[in-house]
Design an enzyme around this catalytic site. Sequence first.
Site, PDB file in Angstrom:
ATOM      1  N   GLY A   1       0.837  -1.204   0.000  1.00  0.00           N
ATOM      2  CA  GLY A   1       0.000   0.000   0.000  1.00  0.00           C
ATOM      3  C   GLY A   1       0.866   1.246   0.000  1.00  0.00           C
TER       4      GLY A   1
ATOM      5  CB  ALA B   1      10.343   2.552   5.160  1.00  0.00           C
TER       6      ALA B   1
ATOM      7  CE  LYS C   1       4.760   0.936  -5.496  1.00  0.00           C
ATOM      8  NZ  LYS C   1       5.807   1.616  -4.715  1.00  0.00           N
TER       9      LYS C   1
ATOM     10  CG  ASP D   1       2.216   1.661  -3.311  1.00  0.00           C
ATOM     11  OD1 ASP D   1       2.560   0.469  -3.341  1.00  0.00           O
ATOM     12  OD2 ASP D   1       2.962   2.583  -2.925  1.00  0.00           O
TER      13      ASP D   1
ATOM     14  NE  ARG E   1      14.436   2.470  -1.159  1.00  0.00           N
ATOM     15  CZ  ARG E   1      14.535   1.260  -0.668  1.00  0.00           C
ATOM     16  NH1 ARG E   1      14.802   0.250  -1.457  1.00  0.00           N
ATOM     17  NH2 ARG E   1      14.360   1.045   0.609  1.00  0.00           N
TER      18      ARG E   1
ATOM     19  CD  GLU F   1      12.371  -4.020  -5.581  1.00  0.00           C
ATOM     20  OE1 GLU F   1      12.517  -4.632  -4.518  1.00  0.00           O
ATOM     21  OE2 GLU F   1      12.582  -4.540  -6.696  1.00  0.00           O
TER      22      GLU F   1
END
Length: 492
Positions: free
Chosen positions: A139, A143, A194, A247, A258, A284
């Site tokens: 979601g 962090a 995403k 998200d 990032r 990612e």
Amino acid sequence: MYKIGVLGAGTWGMALARMLANAGNEVRVWSALEREVEEFSKTRRHPNLPKMIIPDEIIFTKNIEDVCTDVDIILCAVPSPFVRSTIASARPFIKDGQIIVDVAKGIEANTLFTMTQVIMSEINKDGSHGNVKLVALSGPTHAEEVSLDMPTTIVSACHDMNAAELVQDIFMNTCMRVYTNVDILGVELCGAMKNIIALASGISAGLGYGDNAKAALITRGMSEITRLGLKMGCMEQTFSGLAGIGDLIVTATSMHSRNNKAGYLIGSGMTPEEAKKEVGMVVEGINALPAAMRLMRHYHVEMPLTYAINAVINEGADAGETVRKLMERGKKSEIDKSVSTLDFESSLLKSKKDTGMRRVMTYGGFDLLHYGHINLLRRAKALGDYLIVGLSTDEFRAKEKGEPCFFDYQKRKELLLSTRYVDLVIPEDSWSQKIPNIKEYHIDVLVMGDHWRGKFDYLRNYGVDVIYLPRTPEVSTTMIKEEVKQGENVPD
Ligand code: C2G
């Protein structure tokens, strides 16, 4: 309180570990990097989360067995490229039936598996982990903000709603609000794709474009991810939910991300390699591109933004020139045609074979549908993403079992299709139809109750995993019939 084993001491894993420990759970964290284990244990700080204090109660270990045995939940929080190898190391210590929560976001390039499918395919290589339950937790969750107890929402997705709700209970607190969703494939697809749109958003900002371009990228990016997801059999609501648009917004608009940061550096003139080095953490979105391109081609879905980002990241295309081409594309309507015919569904099944989407098949009479049958169907569905039942016809049943079913074929079919697990029902009218069925429907897994153990092993020669699941011992259709009959005979 619960015992939680965490695989991975990265930013997200540690933010969640801290949250769970502060909620009173017993938390053990494993890292493949010994220096991390020593450093975090000693300093109680994480370099990527300078404001976070790691609770003293958290135990760090470099022995993976310590976080896989005698725990209620295993939290898989390693970067997506390391999920398979980490699970391979952990498998000997993981019991069947274990609940594993995955927070890694990505799609494996060669298999096109989502992370929970990677985990399931790796852990069940020995055929004795068929009951492991996989939950995707995903979601709008930076962090950094979770580590400071800032209000956050997240989705707990699993085919098995009981498992999704247990994870909801464990992770829910005054700062983290957890929603459940049964569409685990949709949730994981969003989580992976995403990041690519977030790269685009960063590139746009790096080129000096403003909020208009960012809003366009977020909106049209979500639209193309939704198009792909619907073709893959996901639920539309997932894409307008927290794991979907939620998200994407948080990733594409924040410099915490990032992917957004890497995109910005690339838009400002850095090469992807230079940008990755500068960001210093796993990007990612770049990892997800090869799989995204293959999914796009397999499902024949038009995904211009994903295509354009891949050209910039992997083919050296100039970012500014790529934006110009996007703006000069032909005119489009916002409303996609919708498709829902059965012909489309069977053509989708045929195209799914190469994309690693797992199709599960089981056979039976399923007369007087009872919870033993449902237990079988639930576990069978958890082994893939599409469950087909070969339902014995009345004639076949009468011939093989000597007596007809209580409910006729149509009624038994209707009952099966009304469950949450069954996607398609086809007639079973011969013992020898399993091989043609496997070919026609591109079956990956055949599941049967374990009283059939060994009887269908020959199907392994056709590239099918054959898994026998323990029957639910205390119930059967015969028993129900007998007990009803005895009840009828009982004097008033
Ligand atoms: N099952 C179960 N637990 C029960 C009863 C049934 O797990 N208490 C499983 C069976 O093992 C089977 C499925 O539910 O996998 C359907 O059960 P039946 O309707 O009894 O089907 P079966 O007689 O096993 O016929 O080609 C194979 C046959 O059609 C299977």
